[in-house]
Scaffold this motif. Sequence first.
Motif, mmCIF file in Angstrom:
data_model
loop_
_atom_site.group_PDB
_atom_site.id
_atom_site.type_symbol
_atom_site.label_atom_id
_atom_site.label_comp_id
_atom_site.label_asym_id
_atom_site.label_seq_id
_atom_site.Cartn_x
_atom_site.Cartn_y
_atom_site.Cartn_z
ATOM 1 N N ALA A 1 -11.325 26.640 -1.660
ATOM 2 C CA ALA A 1 -11.411 25.216 -1.997
ATOM 3 C C ALA A 1 -11.272 24.347 -0.751
ATOM 4 O O ALA A 1 -11.998 23.368 -0.576
ATOM 5 C CB ALA A 1 -10.348 24.850 -3.023
ATOM 6 N N GLU B 1 -14.497 24.544 1.264
ATOM 7 C CA GLU B 1 -15.550 23.744 0.643
ATOM 8 C C GLU B 1 -15.321 22.254 0.901
ATOM 9 O O GLU B 1 -16.256 21.511 1.208
ATOM 10 C CB GLU B 1 -15.597 24.010 -0.856
ATOM 11 C CG GLU B 1 -16.718 23.290 -1.561
ATOM 12 C CD GLU B 1 -16.798 23.645 -3.033
ATOM 13 O OE1 GLU B 1 -17.216 22.772 -3.802
ATOM 14 O OE2 GLU B 1 -16.445 24.770 -3.405
ATOM 15 N N GLN B 2 -14.077 21.844 0.804
ATOM 16 C CA GLN B 2 -13.738 20.446 1.049
ATOM 17 C C GLN B 2 -14.040 20.074 2.502
ATOM 18 O O GLN B 2 -14.589 19.006 2.766
ATOM 19 C CB GLN B 2 -12.267 20.202 0.737
ATOM 20 C CG GLN B 2 -11.841 18.770 0.892
ATOM 21 C CD GLN B 2 -10.407 18.557 0.444
ATOM 22 O OE1 GLN B 2 -9.726 19.465 0.011
ATOM 23 N NE2 GLN B 2 -9.960 17.332 0.553
ATOM 24 N N GLN B 3 -13.713 20.951 3.438
ATOM 25 C CA GLN B 3 -13.989 20.680 4.853
ATOM 26 C C GLN B 3 -15.498 20.570 5.098
ATOM 27 O O GLN B 3 -15.940 19.716 5.860
ATOM 28 C CB GLN B 3 -13.380 21.774 5.737
ATOM 29 C CG GLN B 3 -13.584 21.558 7.209
ATOM 30 C CD GLN B 3 -12.958 20.261 7.715
ATOM 31 O OE1 GLN B 3 -11.917 19.832 7.232
ATOM 32 N NE2 GLN B 3 -13.609 19.611 8.653
ATOM 33 N N GLU C 1 -17.695 19.512 2.944
ATOM 34 C CA GLU C 1 -18.104 18.220 2.380
ATOM 35 C C GLU C 1 -17.779 17.086 3.350
ATOM 36 O O GLU C 1 -18.598 16.191 3.554
ATOM 37 C CB GLU C 1 -17.428 17.977 1.036
ATOM 38 C CG GLU C 1 -17.950 18.834 -0.087
ATOM 39 C CD GLU C 1 -19.391 18.518 -0.445
ATOM 40 O OE1 GLU C 1 -19.802 17.348 -0.373
ATOM 41 O OE2 GLU C 1 -20.118 19.452 -0.809
ATOM 42 N N TYR D 1 -11.857 12.463 -0.341
ATOM 43 C CA TYR D 1 -11.499 13.769 0.184
ATOM 44 C C TYR D 1 -10.216 13.719 1.008
ATOM 45 O O TYR D 1 -9.404 14.642 0.939
ATOM 46 C CB TYR D 1 -12.626 14.369 1.016
ATOM 47 C CG TYR D 1 -13.741 14.909 0.155
ATOM 48 C CD1 TYR D 1 -13.544 16.023 -0.656
ATOM 49 C CD2 TYR D 1 -14.991 14.306 0.132
ATOM 50 C CE1 TYR D 1 -14.546 16.507 -1.461
ATOM 51 C CE2 TYR D 1 -16.005 14.788 -0.677
ATOM 52 C CZ TYR D 1 -15.780 15.879 -1.466
ATOM 53 O OH TYR D 1 -16.772 16.367 -2.268
ATOM 54 N N SER E 1 -7.272 13.574 -1.357
ATOM 55 C CA SER E 1 -7.024 14.838 -2.058
ATOM 56 C C SER E 1 -6.401 15.888 -1.149
ATOM 57 O O SER E 1 -5.859 16.876 -1.628
ATOM 58 C CB SER E 1 -8.312 15.369 -2.684
ATOM 59 O OG SER E 1 -9.249 15.702 -1.698
ATOM 60 N N GLU E 2 -6.479 15.685 0.168
ATOM 61 C CA GLU E 2 -5.836 16.620 1.093
ATOM 62 C C GLU E 2 -4.328 16.494 1.064
ATOM 63 O O GLU E 2 -3.622 17.425 1.381
ATOM 64 C CB GLU E 2 -6.312 16.373 2.526
ATOM 65 C CG GLU E 2 -7.694 16.858 2.817
ATOM 66 C CD GLU E 2 -8.127 16.591 4.244
ATOM 67 O OE1 GLU E 2 -7.352 15.936 5.002
ATOM 68 O OE2 GLU E 2 -9.218 17.013 4.618
#
Length: 77
Positions: free
Chosen positions: A26, A29-31, A33, A72, A75-76
């Motif tokens: 996860a 994937e976030q990185q 994005e 994003y 959410s981190e």
Amino acid sequence: MFLIDNIVTAPLRGVVWLAEKIHTAALDEQQQEVETITHQLTELYHLLDAGQISEAEFDEQEKQLLDQLEHYERSEK
């Protein structure tokens, strides 16, 4: 005694290992994005500098991208 401990704790260790793998995937994937959004912002600035888009188009698209980036970053935490 250690064999029995290993047998008893094996399912828990498996669940923890799986949770760690999911968490890592996860984050990766976030990185990706965040990198994509950063790249899009860079391209947007180039388009504005080249005169290929108007200030209004730039402002609208920049706001959308910055909102996504902020999402994003929140959410981190």
